[in-house]
Write a protein that holds these residues in place. Structure first.
Motif, PDB file in Angstrom:
ATOM      1  N   ILE A 198       0.861  -1.179   0.000  1.00  0.00           N
ATOM      2  CA  ILE A 198       0.000   0.000   0.000  1.00  0.00           C
ATOM      3  C   ILE A 198       0.900   1.232   0.000  1.00  0.00           C
ATOM      4  O   ILE A 198       1.955   1.260   0.648  1.00  0.00           O
ATOM      5  CB  ILE A 198      -0.951   0.014   1.209  1.00  0.00           C
ATOM      6  N   GLY A 199       0.508   2.234  -0.776  1.00  0.00           N
ATOM      7  CA  GLY A 199       1.262   3.471  -0.846  1.00  0.00           C
ATOM      8  C   GLY A 199       0.331   4.672  -0.813  1.00  0.00           C
ATOM      9  O   GLY A 199      -0.835   4.580  -1.211  1.00  0.00           O
ATOM     10  N   VAL A 200       0.846   5.788  -0.321  1.00  0.00           N
ATOM     11  CA  VAL A 200       0.072   7.034  -0.274  1.00  0.00           C
ATOM     12  C   VAL A 200       0.929   8.176  -0.803  1.00  0.00           C
ATOM     13  O   VAL A 200       2.158   8.132  -0.718  1.00  0.00           O
ATOM     14  CB  VAL A 200      -0.412   7.362   1.165  1.00  0.00           C
ATOM     15  N   ALA A 201       0.263   9.170  -1.364  1.00  0.00           N
ATOM     16  CA  ALA A 201       0.931  10.383  -1.827  1.00  0.00           C
ATOM     17  C   ALA A 201       0.052  11.570  -1.457  1.00  0.00           C
ATOM     18  O   ALA A 201      -1.123  11.619  -1.854  1.00  0.00           O
ATOM     19  CB  ALA A 201       1.174  10.339  -3.329  1.00  0.00           C
ATOM     20  N   TRP A 202       0.607  12.508  -0.704  1.00  0.00           N
ATOM     21  CA  TRP A 202      -0.130  13.691  -0.254  1.00  0.00           C
ATOM     22  C   TRP A 202       0.535  14.933  -0.853  1.00  0.00           C
ATOM     23  O   TRP A 202       1.691  15.230  -0.555  1.00  0.00           O
ATOM     24  CB  TRP A 202      -0.130  13.764   1.272  1.00  0.00           C
ATOM     25  N   GLU A 203      -0.195  15.606  -1.735  1.00  0.00           N
ATOM     26  CA  GLU A 203       0.326  16.798  -2.392  1.00  0.00           C
ATOM     27  C   GLU A 203       0.244  17.982  -1.439  1.00  0.00           C
ATOM     28  O   GLU A 203      -0.827  18.514  -1.166  1.00  0.00           O
ATOM     29  CB  GLU A 203      -0.458  17.085  -3.676  1.00  0.00           C
ATOM     30  N   VAL A 204       1.395  18.421  -0.947  1.00  0.00           N
ATOM     31  CA  VAL A 204       1.428  19.516   0.028  1.00  0.00           C
ATOM     32  C   VAL A 204       1.395  20.876  -0.656  1.00  0.00           C
ATOM     33  O   VAL A 204       0.812  21.829  -0.134  1.00  0.00           O
ATOM     34  CB  VAL A 204       2.660  19.390   0.937  1.00  0.00           C
ATOM     35  N   ILE A 205       2.060  20.993  -1.790  1.00  0.00           N
ATOM     36  CA  ILE A 205       1.929  22.157  -2.655  1.00  0.00           C
ATOM     37  C   ILE A 205       1.858  21.638  -4.080  1.00  0.00           C
ATOM     38  O   ILE A 205       2.220  20.488  -4.346  1.00  0.00           O
ATOM     39  CB  ILE A 205       3.100  23.159  -2.499  1.00  0.00           C
ATOM     40  N   ARG A 206       1.397  22.448  -5.000  1.00  0.00           N
ATOM     41  CA  ARG A 206       1.204  21.970  -6.372  1.00  0.00           C
ATOM     42  C   ARG A 206       2.497  21.422  -6.944  1.00  0.00           C
ATOM     43  O   ARG A 206       3.530  22.106  -6.990  1.00  0.00           O
ATOM     44  CB  ARG A 206       0.670  23.098  -7.254  1.00  0.00           C
ATOM     45  N   GLY A 207       2.457  20.155  -7.353  1.00  0.00           N
ATOM     46  CA  GLY A 207       3.612  19.527  -7.977  1.00  0.00           C
ATOM     47  C   GLY A 207       4.568  18.839  -7.026  1.00  0.00           C
ATOM     48  O   GLY A 207       5.507  18.176  -7.471  1.00  0.00           O
ATOM     49  N   LEU A 208       4.356  18.972  -5.697  1.00  0.00           N
ATOM     50  CA  LEU A 208       5.262  18.354  -4.723  1.00  0.00           C
ATOM     51  C   LEU A 208       4.444  17.587  -3.693  1.00  0.00           C
ATOM     52  O   LEU A 208       3.561  18.155  -3.039  1.00  0.00           O
ATOM     53  CB  LEU A 208       6.114  19.407  -4.031  1.00  0.00           C
ATOM     54  N   SER A 209       4.759  16.291  -3.544  1.00  0.00           N
ATOM     55  CA  SER A 209       4.004  15.430  -2.640  1.00  0.00           C
ATOM     56  C   SER A 209       4.929  14.728  -1.652  1.00  0.00           C
ATOM     57  O   SER A 209       6.099  14.462  -1.953  1.00  0.00           O
ATOM     58  CB  SER A 209       3.228  14.363  -3.421  1.00  0.00           C
ATOM     59  N   ILE A 210       4.392  14.419  -0.478  1.00  0.00           N
ATOM     60  CA  ILE A 210       5.032  13.512   0.466  1.00  0.00           C
ATOM     61  C   ILE A 210       4.493  12.115   0.176  1.00  0.00           C
ATOM     62  O   ILE A 210       3.277  11.931   0.067  1.00  0.00           O
ATOM     63  CB  ILE A 210       4.738  13.912   1.915  1.00  0.00           C
ATOM     64  N   VAL A 211       5.382  11.134   0.038  1.00  0.00           N
ATOM     65  CA  VAL A 211       4.966   9.775  -0.299  1.00  0.00           C
ATOM     66  C   VAL A 211       5.429   8.798   0.775  1.00  0.00           C
ATOM     67  O   VAL A 211       6.464   8.988   1.414  1.00  0.00           O
ATOM     68  CB  VAL A 211       5.519   9.341  -1.679  1.00  0.00           C
ATOM     69  N   GLY A 212       4.638   7.751   0.956  1.00  0.00           N
ATOM     70  CA  GLY A 212       4.990   6.677   1.866  1.00  0.00           C
ATOM     71  C   GLY A 212       4.492   5.356   1.329  1.00  0.00           C
ATOM     72  O   GLY A 212       3.403   5.293   0.743  1.00  0.00           O
ATOM     73  N   ASP A 213       5.293   4.300   1.477  1.00  0.00           N
ATOM     74  CA  ASP A 213       4.943   2.993   0.938  1.00  0.00           C
ATOM     75  C   ASP A 213       5.350   1.899   1.917  1.00  0.00           C
ATOM     76  O   ASP A 213       6.371   2.010   2.612  1.00  0.00           O
ATOM     77  CB  ASP A 213       5.659   2.750  -0.397  1.00  0.00           C
ATOM     78  N   TYR A 214       4.550   0.832   1.931  1.00  0.00           N
ATOM     79  CA  TYR A 214       4.902  -0.376   2.684  1.00  0.00           C
ATOM     80  C   TYR A 214       4.560  -1.591   1.828  1.00  0.00           C
ATOM     81  O   TYR A 214       3.480  -1.645   1.232  1.00  0.00           O
ATOM     82  CB  TYR A 214       4.146  -0.463   4.004  1.00  0.00           C
ATOM     83  N   GLU A 215       5.474  -2.550   1.771  1.00  0.00           N
ATOM     84  CA  GLU A 215       5.261  -3.758   0.987  1.00  0.00           C
ATOM     85  C   GLU A 215       5.673  -4.962   1.831  1.00  0.00           C
ATOM     86  O   GLU A 215       6.797  -5.028   2.342  1.00  0.00           O
ATOM     87  CB  GLU A 215       6.073  -3.709  -0.305  1.00  0.00           C
ATOM     88  N   ALA A 216       4.755  -5.915   1.986  1.00  0.00           N
ATOM     89  CA  ALA A 216       4.977  -7.084   2.829  1.00  0.00           C
ATOM     90  C   ALA A 216       5.233  -8.310   1.974  1.00  0.00           C
ATOM     91  O   ALA A 216       4.488  -8.601   1.037  1.00  0.00           O
ATOM     92  CB  ALA A 216       3.773  -7.325   3.737  1.00  0.00           C
ATOM     93  N   GLY A 217       6.298  -9.024   2.287  1.00  0.00           N
ATOM     94  CA  GLY A 217       6.640 -10.264   1.606  1.00  0.00           C
ATOM     95  C   GLY A 217       7.691 -10.988   2.409  1.00  0.00           C
ATOM     96  O   GLY A 217       7.881 -10.726   3.598  1.00  0.00           O
ATOM     97  N   GLU A 218       8.391 -11.934   1.778  1.00  0.00           N
ATOM     98  CA  GLU A 218       9.478 -12.628   2.459  1.00  0.00           C
ATOM     99  C   GLU A 218      10.566 -11.637   2.862  1.00  0.00           C
ATOM    100  O   GLU A 218      11.211 -11.792   3.899  1.00  0.00           O
ATOM    101  CB  GLU A 218      10.047 -13.724   1.565  1.00  0.00           C
ATOM    102  N   ILE A 219      10.794 -10.632   2.020  1.00  0.00           N
ATOM    103  CA  ILE A 219      11.628  -9.487   2.370  1.00  0.00           C
ATOM    104  C   ILE A 219      10.737  -8.257   2.305  1.00  0.00           C
ATOM    105  O   ILE A 219      10.343  -7.819   1.227  1.00  0.00           O
ATOM    106  CB  ILE A 219      12.830  -9.345   1.415  1.00  0.00           C
ATOM    107  N   SER A 220      10.355  -7.716   3.462  1.00  0.00           N
ATOM    108  CA  SER A 220       9.448  -6.570   3.520  1.00  0.00           C
ATOM    109  C   SER A 220      10.236  -5.265   3.452  1.00  0.00           C
ATOM    110  O   SER A 220      11.422  -5.213   3.814  1.00  0.00           O
ATOM    111  CB  SER A 220       8.619  -6.607   4.806  1.00  0.00           C
ATOM    112  N   SER A 221       9.578  -4.204   2.989  1.00  0.00           N
ATOM    113  CA  SER A 221      10.246  -2.913   2.868  1.00  0.00           C
ATOM    114  C   SER A 221       9.260  -1.778   3.099  1.00  0.00           C
ATOM    115  O   SER A 221       8.053  -1.946   2.969  1.00  0.00           O
ATOM    116  CB  SER A 221      10.898  -2.763   1.489  1.00  0.00           C
ATOM    117  N   TRP A 222       9.797  -0.613   3.458  1.00  0.00           N
ATOM    118  CA  TRP A 222       8.997   0.604   3.598  1.00  0.00           C
ATOM    119  C   TRP A 222       9.850   1.785   3.166  1.00  0.00           C
ATOM    120  O   TRP A 222      11.086   1.706   3.154  1.00  0.00           O
ATOM    121  CB  TRP A 222       8.508   0.786   5.039  1.00  0.00           C
TER     122      TRP A 222
END
Length: 233
Positions: A198-222
């Motif tokens: 699951i990932g999210v992107a929040w546009e704080v000003i036009r053209g620029l966003s804060i993004v966050g992602d999490y992926e679960a598997g045998e090797i998980s990452s964020w």
């Protein structure tokens, strides 16, 4: 089941926010801080009577991603991650009774690149699929004549939903398969894996966003970082 629940939630949010949403954008670049949970151990005997045991836990580093599109609903994408993983180990020689422990950081590099296709099911909500060429590289070097290094490339693919919630918040839910997603440090084989993210992107000003992602598997990452929108509209 996890992916079906996430897709259902995203679909309900999309239905409730279609009137105020904007279109999904497919031309952007981003840079993030990335963390990994690997949690693997391995053992090799490079010489008679001498054994090297290692354990790999967490990794941290950087992630760069980009997307360029769309041409008749097609787009190009790339995902590059480089982390330094924490490693501890022991060299044991049963003939001499020699035992030495060590700890260090070593490199893990992942690269995905390919083509995607998006299909809009309503304004502000897309279903998408991606076909990728994936690479995973574990670069441990050598401690006492052994070789834990692994490097393999193969195919991968993903299927997901992206939807806008209002005009500034995007949610991305996906399932992904890769032929190089898991590792056995003893055999040196990179195995397939199926991951859910699951990932999210929040546009704080036009053209620029804060993004966050999490992926679960045998090797998980964020990852957490910033995205620059390349679309002109």
């Amino acid at each position: 089941m996890r992916s079906l629940h996430l897709l259902a939630v995203v679909s309900l949010l999309a239905l409730g926010n279609a009137a105020t949403a904007q279109e999904i954008r497919y031309s952007w670049v981003d840079m993030s801080f990335m963390g990994q949970d690997i949690d693997r151990a391995g053992s090799l005997t490079p010489l008679p009577g001498q054994t090297v045991d290692i354990a790999v836990t967490d990794g941290s580093g950087v992630r760069f991603r980009g997307s360029v599109g769309t041409w008749k609903n097609f787009y190009l994408m790339v995902d590059y991650g480089s982390t330094d993983v924490d490693l501890t180990g022991t060299v044991t020689n049963t003939d001499t009774g020699f035992v030495q422990e060590f700890a260090d950081e070593y490199d893990v590099t992942s690269i995905r690149g390919g083509v995607g296709y998006k299909y809009s099911i309503r304004y502000g909500t897309d279903i998408y699929g991606e076909l990728t060429y994936d690479s995973l590289d574990f670069d441990f070097g050598s401690f006492a004549g052994e070789n834990f290094d692994m490097d393999r490339q193969d195919i991968g693919g993903s299927l997901g939903v992206r939807t806008m919630i209002g005009r500034s918040f995007m949610v991305d839910v996906h399932g992904r398969y890769t032929d190089v997603g898991d590792t056995d440090l003893t055999t040196g084989i990179l195995d397939p894996d199926t991951l859910f993210g699951i990932g999210v992107a929040w546009e704080v000003i036009r053209g620029l966003s804060i993004v966050g992602d999490y992926e679960a598997g045998e090797i998980s990452s964020w990852s957490v970082g910033f995205r620059l929108d390349l679309d002109e509209d």
